[in-house]
Design a protein around this motif. Structure first.
Motif, short mmCIF file in Angstrom:
data_model
loop_
_atom_site.label_atom_id
_atom_site.label_comp_id
_atom_site.label_asym_id
_atom_site.label_seq_id
_atom_site.Cartn_x
_atom_site.Cartn_y
_atom_site.Cartn_z
N UNK A 25 -32.55 -25.05 3.49
CA UNK A 25 -32.89 -23.80 4.15
C UNK A 25 -31.86 -24.03 5.48
N UNK A 26 -31.50 -25.15 5.83
CA UNK A 26 -30.57 -25.36 6.90
C UNK A 26 -29.20 -26.03 6.47
N UNK A 71 -15.68 -35.98 6.52
CA UNK A 71 -16.49 -36.93 6.07
C UNK A 71 -17.90 -36.60 5.90
N UNK A 72 -18.03 -35.51 5.64
CA UNK A 72 -19.51 -35.16 5.05
C UNK A 72 -20.59 -35.28 6.04
N UNK A 73 -20.14 -35.23 7.29
CA UNK A 73 -21.22 -35.30 8.51
C UNK A 73 -21.52 -33.61 9.04
N UNK A 74 -20.97 -32.75 8.44
CA UNK A 74 -21.04 -31.40 8.34
C UNK A 74 -20.91 -30.79 7.13
N UNK A 75 -21.65 -29.44 6.87
CA UNK A 75 -21.50 -28.88 5.69
C UNK A 75 -20.39 -27.80 5.75
N UNK A 239 -16.77 -30.41 -3.24
CA UNK A 239 -17.79 -31.13 -3.84
C UNK A 239 -18.94 -31.22 -3.29
N UNK A 240 -19.14 -30.32 -2.22
CA UNK A 240 -20.42 -30.36 -1.40
C UNK A 240 -21.65 -29.94 -2.10
N UNK A 241 -22.78 -30.79 -1.88
CA UNK A 241 -24.19 -30.31 -2.34
C UNK A 241 -24.62 -29.06 -1.91
N UNK A 242 -24.08 -28.42 -0.99
CA UNK A 242 -24.56 -27.31 -0.39
C UNK A 242 -23.67 -26.27 -0.65
#
Length: 303
Positions: A25-26, A71-75, A239-242
């Motif tokens: 949800x975020x 670097x995947x620290x943000x979606x 490839x983001x999980x989101x």
């Protein structure tokens, strides 16, 4: 004992299920302050009402909007420039263009100058035109305020559109880490001049100059009459999980409701002015022909 284990497993499953729901949800967005003001602040609220998904918004500039996603620290991220060719810190990021934003020439509200030409603007940035008197203003030195570094969204695009070279050094009086402090400082200095995104500058108590006699309003941007414009991008990883939530937001941004929010905030929805892609290519070719320092895109940026 078996029944106790089943109960324990059931409790763990419920705990996992609800924790995963809370996470989904975020989503986190970071990046370009101009994109933030142009659409993200308002659009994220409307998106949450429609989907229940909250977008945590942080600024930081276009480079962070690319590299924090990489670097995947943000979606999600916001950027007003594309990736730097050959730079491994930015090569894994996808760019979704959402809007067209004008680069506005801004001065103090009491500055008497109303218009500037493209050639005059280039001469100011090169230190060749130095007095407001040459523009019909007071007999005083022009104080040029610019962004730090060469890869900020605004700084990079000025170099690209005016000079077709990311290596150009500007004759700056003062440099700023971000557009907000630059705009605020011009509000307080009648002899200052700078460039910022129209969606951000229009919220300040400033004067926005016409460029070659054309105002950077929505219609002139859309038709290509105003010469300095650039896309605003949403950045993400494929490839983001989101990815499901990201795709949902992209669809919302391109929807009728999303487009209304952009227009309200002074930018043009990207899909409503596709012809600007070709006009911008023409502008870049013209800038390249007149540039004394052409840039080879196979080179790597070292900033």
């Amino acid at each position: 004992m078996k029944s106790i284990n089943l109960v324990l497993l059931a409790k763990l499953f419920v705990l996992y299920f609800f924790s995963s729901i809370a996470y989904s949800d975020t989503i986190n967005w970071v990046g370009c302050g101009i994109s933030k003001k142009a659409y993200m602040n308002e659009m994220s609220k409307s998106f949450k009402k429609k989907t229940g998904i909250d977008i945590n918004i942080q600024g930081g500039g276009a480079t962070k909007g690319i590299r924090k996603v990489s670097d995947k620290s943000a979606d999600l991220g916001g950027s007003c420039r594309l990736y730097l060719p050959g730079n491994d810190l930015e090569s894994s990021v996808s760019f979704e263009p959402l809007a067209w934003d004008a680069l506005a020439v801004i001065v103090h509200k009491n500055n008497p100058v109303k218009n500037i030409t493209l050639e005059q603007l280039k001469s100011i940035y090169m230190g060749e035109l130095t007095s407001w008197k040459e523009l019909g203003g007071p007999d005083h030195k022009i104080e040029l305020f610019t962004r730090q570094g060469k890869i900020s969204g605004v700084g990079f695009m000025i170099r690209k559109l005016l000079f077709y070279s990311p290596y150009v050094e500007f004759d700056s009086s003062q440099e700023f880490k971000s557009s907000g402090p630059l705009e605020k400082s011009i509000q307080q200095n009648i002899y200052a001049l700078g460039i910022s995104g129209i969606s951000s500058a229009r919220l300040r108590d400033l004067k926005i100059l016409n460029l070659n006699g054309v105002s950077p309003d929505t219609e002139s941007i859309k038709k290509g009459g105003y010469l300095l414009y650039r896309p605003l991008y949403l950045t993400y990883r494929k490839d983001s999980p989101r990815l499901k939530e990201i795709k949902a937001f992209i669809a919302f941004a391109h929807s009728k409701e999303g487009r209304k929010i952009m227009i309200k905030n002074g930018v043009v929805p990207y899909l409503r002015a596709m012809q600007l892609i070709f006009k911008q290519v023409e502008q870049e070719r013209r800038a390249q022909r007149h540039s004394s320092t052409n840039y080879n895109y196979t080179n790597k940026y070292v900033y």
